[in-house]
Motif scaffolding. Structure first.
Motif, PDB file in Angstrom:
ATOM      1  N   LEU A 154      -2.903   4.654   3.552  1.00 43.20           N
ATOM      2  CA  LEU A 154      -2.146   4.574   4.785  1.00 43.20           C
ATOM      3  C   LEU A 154      -2.361   6.040   5.800  1.00 43.20           C
ATOM      4  O   LEU A 154      -2.248   6.005   6.685  1.00 43.20           O
ATOM      5  CB  LEU A 154      -0.707   4.351   4.572  1.00 43.20           C
ATOM      6  CG  LEU A 154      -0.376   2.970   4.014  1.00 43.20           C
ATOM      7  CD1 LEU A 154       1.406   2.775   4.121  1.00 43.20           C
ATOM      8  CD2 LEU A 154      -0.932   1.851   5.054  1.00 43.20           C
TER       9      LEU A 154
ATOM     10  N   GLU B 198       0.809  -1.087   0.049  1.00 38.98           N
ATOM     11  CA  GLU B 198      -0.025  -0.255  -0.054  1.00 38.98           C
ATOM     12  C   GLU B 198       0.884   1.269   0.053  1.00 38.98           C
ATOM     13  O   GLU B 198       0.298   2.526  -0.531  1.00 38.98           O
ATOM     14  CB  GLU B 198      -0.736  -0.014   1.301  1.00 38.98           C
ATOM     15  CG  GLU B 198      -1.865  -1.258   1.088  1.00 38.98           C
ATOM     16  CD  GLU B 198      -2.803  -1.065  -0.089  1.00 38.98           C
ATOM     17  OE1 GLU B 198      -3.734  -0.452  -0.085  1.00 38.98           O
ATOM     18  OE2 GLU B 198      -2.607  -1.859  -0.939  1.00 38.98           O
ATOM     19  N   ARG B 199       2.055   1.213   0.530  1.00 38.06           N
ATOM     20  CA  ARG B 199       2.976   2.317   0.605  1.00 38.06           C
ATOM     21  C   ARG B 199       3.370   2.720  -1.027  1.00 38.06           C
ATOM     22  O   ARG B 199       3.684   3.926  -1.087  1.00 38.06           O
ATOM     23  CB  ARG B 199       4.100   1.944   1.318  1.00 38.06           C
ATOM     24  CG  ARG B 199       4.022   1.989   3.001  1.00 38.06           C
ATOM     25  CD  ARG B 199       5.213   1.786   3.552  1.00 38.06           C
ATOM     26  NE  ARG B 199       5.121   1.320   5.032  1.00 38.06           N
ATOM     27  CZ  ARG B 199       5.218   2.334   5.824  1.00 38.06           C
ATOM     28  NH1 ARG B 199       5.285   3.707   5.424  1.00 38.06           N
ATOM     29  NH2 ARG B 199       5.045   2.191   7.016  1.00 38.06           N
ATOM     30  N   ARG B 200       3.385   1.771  -1.738  1.00 41.05           N
ATOM     31  CA  ARG B 200       3.927   2.223  -3.122  1.00 41.05           C
ATOM     32  C   ARG B 200       2.703   2.079  -4.270  1.00 41.05           C
ATOM     33  O   ARG B 200       2.848   2.703  -5.161  1.00 41.05           O
ATOM     34  CB  ARG B 200       4.776   0.848  -3.479  1.00 41.05           C
ATOM     35  CG  ARG B 200       6.120   1.005  -2.630  1.00 41.05           C
ATOM     36  CD  ARG B 200       6.861  -0.393  -2.767  1.00 41.05           C
ATOM     37  NE  ARG B 200       8.024  -0.695  -2.190  1.00 41.05           N
ATOM     38  CZ  ARG B 200       9.277  -0.284  -2.537  1.00 41.05           C
ATOM     39  NH1 ARG B 200       9.375   0.467  -3.592  1.00 41.05           N
ATOM     40  NH2 ARG B 200      10.249  -0.285  -1.581  1.00 41.05           N
TER      41      ARG B 200
END
Length: 494
Positions: A287, A277-279
């Motif tokens: 996030l 999810e960060r990328r």
């Protein structure tokens, strides 16, 4: 990109002001609901009631289902309940995002229609495999309904007294659905057949579907343009693994490879999900939402209140039937105090939220729930109806305060385009309440086995084990109250 569902032009559109601003049709600011507001509220509460009714009414009917369809074992029979729970819990994040992509009203209507159809099919099932498959279908439909319903409610009713009142009634109806399910399941299976439990769900679904089709058109602003496929797969499999391991661990043993491996695998998959999810440019769950203090801490309190209430409710059923010798119908009647307290709390929680704010009401609700639950150590082997009704009523009152306030805190201050995601997150705690059920059941069983010394436990030894589980639930709720007061204090001050 803004995706909208057609609706009559709003005042903004008529005047031409702020033509590029996202438009959301909401209830007019007022101290009471207008006719359209009541339609929205009744429809969404009907769907909530149906989902709350589903689990308890089927649980009570399990023995009759097993005898009627010829289930081979108690473990196989338990899949009638588990088959619905697993997809409900694991698919919530996915359908929360789907609601933002296709429209919340559209997904809600489709989900209610699907639930109604699967309920009718379950009523006609003539074998274990067919019933379990149709129950899984009901679980998938419930995963569509839950996030869309709460997003529609928070989207239609603006922050303030109207939303608090709507969420209060919705929380009361949710608790009442569970209680009346236990009572109704006993009545229906005693006087008719387990198939009528599915017919009742089908009838409730038909009412909710009629209301959904009559809902006013609502505008919504959606920024998502595509589905985060890797995130959807990881979140679904991770939640499935955790809930599956918890649900089966109580029967099969926590250290068996199937249960322990499922839980560990689910945790690992959710960890990978957070990294993905960060990328991702359009994550399934941004996030920034998970990092909001109001989302993560109130969500944790939601797990506490649902888990401890669901687990204690099961222990109360065992107390009434195994210790006091109540019939399923009498045991269902024993929950009436809890249901009445939930309705009363739902009627007044909006005033408390307006006066004290969500964090304080959440802490107070967990405190009340904890006191009522811990006080169940006074339940005696001979039976004390007053103690049973008072302690369960106090627990139910605190629980509905906690449920409404944690959802209020979680959804407050959230951008309109994120309401679908947050709506899904706010509904997740009730589906992972199996953590509390399994944990408290394990505590009670371990204490009973220790006292019995390997022999058949007496009623007194069974009661001692139940007391251990109930007091544990009360202490956990009290710890939750302290954490809510500390972790959400800054939000309260703001």
């Amino acid at each position: 990109m803004a995706v909208t569902e057609s609706s009559p032009p709003t005042q903004t559109e008529r005047t031409g002001a702020a033509p590029h601003a996202p438009v959301v049709e909401t209830a007019a600011p007022s101290a009471s609901f207008d006719a359209r507001g009541w339609l929205v509220l009744i429809t969404l509460c009907c769907a909530t009631f149906m989902c709350g009714l589903d689990f308890s009414i089927v649980t009570v009917a399990l023995p009759d289902i097993g005898a009627s369809l010829g289930f081979s074992s108690a473990g196989t029979l338990q899949w009638v309940a588990t088959a619905s729970l697993l997809p409900s819990a694991s698919l919530l994040p996915l359908f929360a995002r789907v609601a933002d992509l296709v429209g919340r009203k559209r997904l809600f209507t489709f989900g209610v229609g699907l639930f109604t159809a699967f309920s009718l099919c379950a009523a006609l099932a003539d074998g274990p495999g067919m019933l379990i498959a149709f129950r899984a279908g009901q679980g998938v439909a419930a995963a569509m309904i839950a996030p869309a319903a709460i997003a529609l409610m928070t989207g239609y009713f603006p922050e303030g007294p109207l939303r608090a009142r709507a969420l209060g009634l919705n929380g009361a109806v949710m608790s009442l659905g569970f209680v009346l399910g236990a009572l109704g399941g006993g009545v229906i299976t005693s006087g008719f057949s387990w198939r009528w439990t599915m017919v009742v769900l089908c009838a409730m679904g038909a009412l909710a579907l009629a209301g959904a089709l009559a809902l006013p058109a609502m505008r919504q602003s959606v920024t998502a343009r595509s589905m985060d496929i890797p995130g959807a797969i990881l979140a679904t499999l991770g939640l499935f693994g955790i809930v599956f391991g918890i649900s089966t661990g109580g029967d099969q043993g926590w250290l068996r490879a199937q249960s322990l491996g499922s839980i560990v695998g689910g945790v690992i998959l959710l960890g990978v999900f957070l990294l993905v999810e960060r990328r991702h440019p359009e994550p399934l769950i941004p996030l920034k939402i998970l990092n909001r203090a109001t989302v993560k801490w109130s969500g944790l309190m939601g797990v506490v209140t649902f888990g401890m209430c669901a687990g204690t409710t099961l222990l109360l059923s065992l107390y009434m039937q195994d210790v006091l010798g109540y019939t399923p119908l009498q045991a269902g009647l024993g929950y009436l105090g809890e249901g009445a307290a939930a309705m009363l709390g739902g009627m007044y929680v909006a005033k408390l939220l307006g006066r004290f704010g969500g964090p304080k009401v959440l802490a107070a609700g967990l405190l009340i729930q904890g006191v009522g639950t811990a006080a169940m150590f006074t339940l005696s082997e001979g039976g004390n109806l007053a103690a049973l009704l008072v302690t369960s009523s106090v627990m139910g009152l605190g629980h509905v305060f906690s449920v409404v306030s944690f959802i209020t805190v979680m959804t407050s201050g959230v951008k309109e385009e994120d309401q679908g995601v947050v709506g899904g997150l706010s509904q997740l705690p009730q589906y992972v309440a199996a953590i509390g059920v399994a944990g408290l059941s394990a505590i009670a069983a371990a204490r009973t086995a220790a006292l019995a010394g390997g022999g058949t436990p007496t009623r007194a030894e069974t009661l001692a084990g139940l007391h251990a589980g109930m007091v544990s639930a009360g202490l956990i709720a009290l710890v939750g109250a302290a954490l809510a007061a500390v972790l959400l204090r800054r939000r309260s001050a703001a």
